[in-house]
Write a protein that holds these residues in place. Structure first.
Motif, PDB file in Angstrom:
ATOM      1  N   HIS A  89     -31.233   4.473  -7.163  1.00 43.83           N
ATOM      2  CA  HIS A  89     -30.074   5.237  -7.643  1.00 43.83           C
ATOM      3  C   HIS A  89     -29.463   6.098  -6.535  1.00 43.83           C
ATOM      4  O   HIS A  89     -28.315   6.525  -6.653  1.00 43.83           O
ATOM      5  CB  HIS A  89     -30.477   6.123  -8.826  1.00 43.83           C
ATOM      6  CG  HIS A  89     -31.631   7.032  -8.527  1.00 43.83           C
ATOM      7  ND1 HIS A  89     -32.936   6.630  -8.617  1.00 43.83           N
ATOM      8  CD2 HIS A  89     -31.668   8.322  -8.125  1.00 43.83           C
ATOM      9  CE1 HIS A  89     -33.739   7.627  -8.286  1.00 43.83           C
ATOM     10  NE2 HIS A  89     -32.989   8.676  -7.975  1.00 43.83           N
ATOM     11  N   SER A 100     -36.159   2.473  -9.800  1.00 45.66           N
ATOM     12  CA  SER A 100     -35.464   3.742 -10.047  1.00 45.66           C
ATOM     13  C   SER A 100     -36.077   4.505 -11.207  1.00 45.66           C
ATOM     14  O   SER A 100     -36.531   3.918 -12.189  1.00 45.66           O
ATOM     15  CB  SER A 100     -33.980   3.482 -10.338  1.00 45.66           C
ATOM     16  OG  SER A 100     -33.305   4.694 -10.644  1.00 45.66           O
ATOM     17  N   LYS A 111     -28.055   6.705 -13.345  1.00 42.80           N
ATOM     18  CA  LYS A 111     -27.344   6.995 -12.102  1.00 42.80           C
ATOM     19  C   LYS A 111     -27.151   5.749 -11.238  1.00 42.80           C
ATOM     20  O   LYS A 111     -26.453   5.784 -10.232  1.00 42.80           O
ATOM     21  CB  LYS A 111     -28.116   8.048 -11.290  1.00 42.80           C
ATOM     22  CG  LYS A 111     -28.317   9.388 -11.995  1.00 42.80           C
ATOM     23  CD  LYS A 111     -27.018  10.162 -12.090  1.00 42.80           C
ATOM     24  CE  LYS A 111     -27.258  11.564 -12.668  1.00 42.80           C
ATOM     25  NZ  LYS A 111     -26.003  12.318 -12.795  1.00 42.80           N
ATOM     26  N   LEU A 112     -27.788   4.662 -11.627  1.00 41.25           N
ATOM     27  CA  LEU A 112     -27.768   3.431 -10.840  1.00 41.25           C
ATOM     28  C   LEU A 112     -26.510   2.623 -11.153  1.00 41.25           C
ATOM     29  O   LEU A 112     -26.050   2.582 -12.290  1.00 41.25           O
ATOM     30  CB  LEU A 112     -29.020   2.623 -11.168  1.00 41.25           C
ATOM     31  CG  LEU A 112     -29.330   1.349 -10.399  1.00 41.25           C
ATOM     32  CD1 LEU A 112     -29.404   1.602  -8.907  1.00 41.25           C
ATOM     33  CD2 LEU A 112     -30.648   0.769 -10.896  1.00 41.25           C
TER      34      LEU A 112
END
Length: 527
Positions: free
Chosen positions: A384, A417, A422-423
């Motif tokens: 991320h 992650s 957030k990725l």
């Protein structure tokens, strides 16, 4: 039906219960002699209408216990004690709901998923799936498979994953902190390298990993040879975004003018760029200040990163850095995020280009084969950070290219992650295989589900309750979805929590010993 009633034995199979209500080709509801465990496998009987019995494998997705004496619609508080006094538990009933996954025989014999196209009959028996059948499905050997753990609800059944499917269709390993991501990565890396002779590239953002593949571990410093530094990587290191088009233009001119020294005198390549910028500043008097700004940024870059990141001592050949048959770990813990972004992009871009060259030259069958000689699985920890959803990065660009093209050239991508939300969604959705450990935050859960075709609502509800090291496996690497207890890695892997009180105790003890040592050398005043 009493919860104490034992499952009935039907020859070699144990009857868990019977199908009730309306059925479909994908889901069934059944009564059970004991509460079904969510995530366990059952065998659904298809028979009748002149057909011989055939069994379908199904996974329990929901389990309920009911009591007709304590119906929610009719019960009053005083009914509870009366029902208990009169033995109300004797009329309790158990109900399970299961998703039909495939005909069990084709899955066990060939590993091929073949979904029934018609529903089973109400009243048909539901059997407990025995270990022999499950081992044929999940513990298949050979063909590029490695063991990753055991089924959570069938601990005597090992689970293997297809590494060919991981490399060709990519993988995401997702979980909250402390749920077992690093251990999962360690187990996969160790077994891919040591059991299959595979080649791994692991970008370690926090220097967590030790010798994950034993003697087959190769640690790589985060360094780039100046001769291989691309123009766009320089743009990133100098903070020249697309809006700085004038500064970019001058740097591009200087870069191209200096290219003749690129491999002849690589240690002087960047200095040659600086000389060309100085010449431009004399020619472009009206833009002198702009050229000077670029020159100053380049001087600062060399002052900060020369020898530390950009150095003639860095590998000039890809096989020097990424050794075939090894777990190649890039230690990125000592560099900034922007430098990590450039380093990861640099080696991924280089690797993809050389694999393309290898495949192309192999097909021609003429003379010496060029390029990188073996397929590679690349793993990006803390994905991320380098592939964020809200901004562009160089890593996101090359990772997207690998996700689209990598399977044709033997370059696989694994994103790890703890913050799936957030990725970058496009990158995540292109990982067709997923290992999902415990996820608690609803936003992360829904985000992962939106990027996965096979994560049902029922499996999604399981994510917060998974124990450390337990994971849901989805995708082509496993024949059907599985809930697995990941094996414990025997290698050195970081990522665990600091034992805070032990650290305090150690510090206090160290201070006490230092004081004792110092007191030995205190000079007493003369009497």
């Amino acid at each position: 039906m009493s919860s104490s009633t034992k499952p009935r034995d039907n020859g070699n199979r144990i009857i868990l219960g019977y199908i009730i209500g309306e059925t479909s080709h994908s889901k069934v509801t059944f009564t059970a002699t004991e509460p079904p465990r969510v995530g366990e496998y059952v065998l659904v009987s298809y028979a009748g209408n002149g057909r011989p019995e055939r069994l379908a494998l199904a996974m329990v997705e929901a389990s309920f216990i009911g009591n007709p004496l304590l119906s929610i619609e009719e019960v009053k508080p005083e009914f509870v004690s009366k029902a208990q006094a009169y033995g109300g538990e004797t009329v309790e009933y158990n109900i399970g709901r299961a998703r039909i996954l495939s005909w069990a025989d084709t899955l066990a014999e060939s590993g091929v998923v073949e979904t029934p196209t018609y529903p089973p009959r109400p009243g048909a028996p539901v059997y407990r799936a025995d270990a022999d059948v499950l081992k044929k499905i999940f513990a298949r050997e050979g063909g590029g498979r490695v063991r990753i753990g055991v089924l959570v609800n069938h601990r005597d059944v090992p689970v293997s994953v297809d590494v060919n499917a991981i490399v060709s269709r990519h993988l995401a390993i997702l979980a909250i902190t402390g749920a077992g991501k690093s251990n999962t990565v360690g187990v996969l890396v160790d077994r891919i390298v040591n059991d299959l002779g595979g080649t791994i590239v692991l970008f370690d953002m926090h220097n967590e990993y030790g010798e994950v593949a034993g003697e087959n571990t190769n640690f790589v410093e985060a360094k780039i040879h100046p001769a291989r530094l691309t123009l766009h990587e320089l743009f990133r290191l100098l903070h020249l975004d697309e809006k700085a088009h004038v500064q970019r233009r001058f740097l591009r001119q200087a870069y191209r003018s200096a290219e003749n020294t690129r491999y002849q005198k690589p240690e002087k390549f960047l200095k040659k760029i600086m000389e060309e910028l100085e010449n431009l500043s004399k020619e472009k008097t009206s833009k002198k200040s702009t050229v000077s700004e670029v020159l100053e940024k380049l001087e600062n870059l060399l002052e900060e990163y020369w020898e530390k990141v950009i150095t003639p001592n860095a590998p000039i050949s890809l096989e020097e850095a990424i050794v075939p048959g090894k777990a190649n770990i890039f230690k990125l813990g000592g560099v900034s995020e922007e430098v990590a972004d450039v380093v990861v992009h640099h080696y991924l871009n280089w690797l993809l280009a050389e694999r393309k060259e290898y495949v192309a030259s192999s097909r021609k069958g003429e003379g010496k084969v060029k390029g990188y000689p073996v397929p590679v699985l690349t793993i990006i920890e803390e994905a991320h950070i380098l592939l964020p959803g809200d901004r562009g990065t160089m890593t996101k660009s090359i990772a997207g290219k690998i996700a689209r093209e990598g399977r044709k050239f033997g370059v696989g991508l694994c994103l790890v992650s703890q913050r799936p939300k957030k990725l970058d969604e496009d990158s995540l959705s292109q990982t067709n295989n997923k290992i999902i450990l415990r996820l608690v935050e609803p936003g992360d859960q829904k985000y992962v589900q939106s990027a996965s075709e096979t994560l049902s609502d029922e499996l999604l509800e399981l994510l917060p309750s998974l124990n450390v090291g337990e994971a849901i496996l989805l995708g082509m690497m496993t024949p059907v979805p599985a809930i697995v207890k990941i094996d414990k890695s025997t290698r050195k892997i970081g990522g665990g929590d600091i034992v805070v009180h032990e650290e305090w105790k150690r510090y206090v003890e160290m201070g006490r010993k230092l004081n004792e040592e110092a007191s030995k050398y205190v000079m007493m005043p003369d009497e």
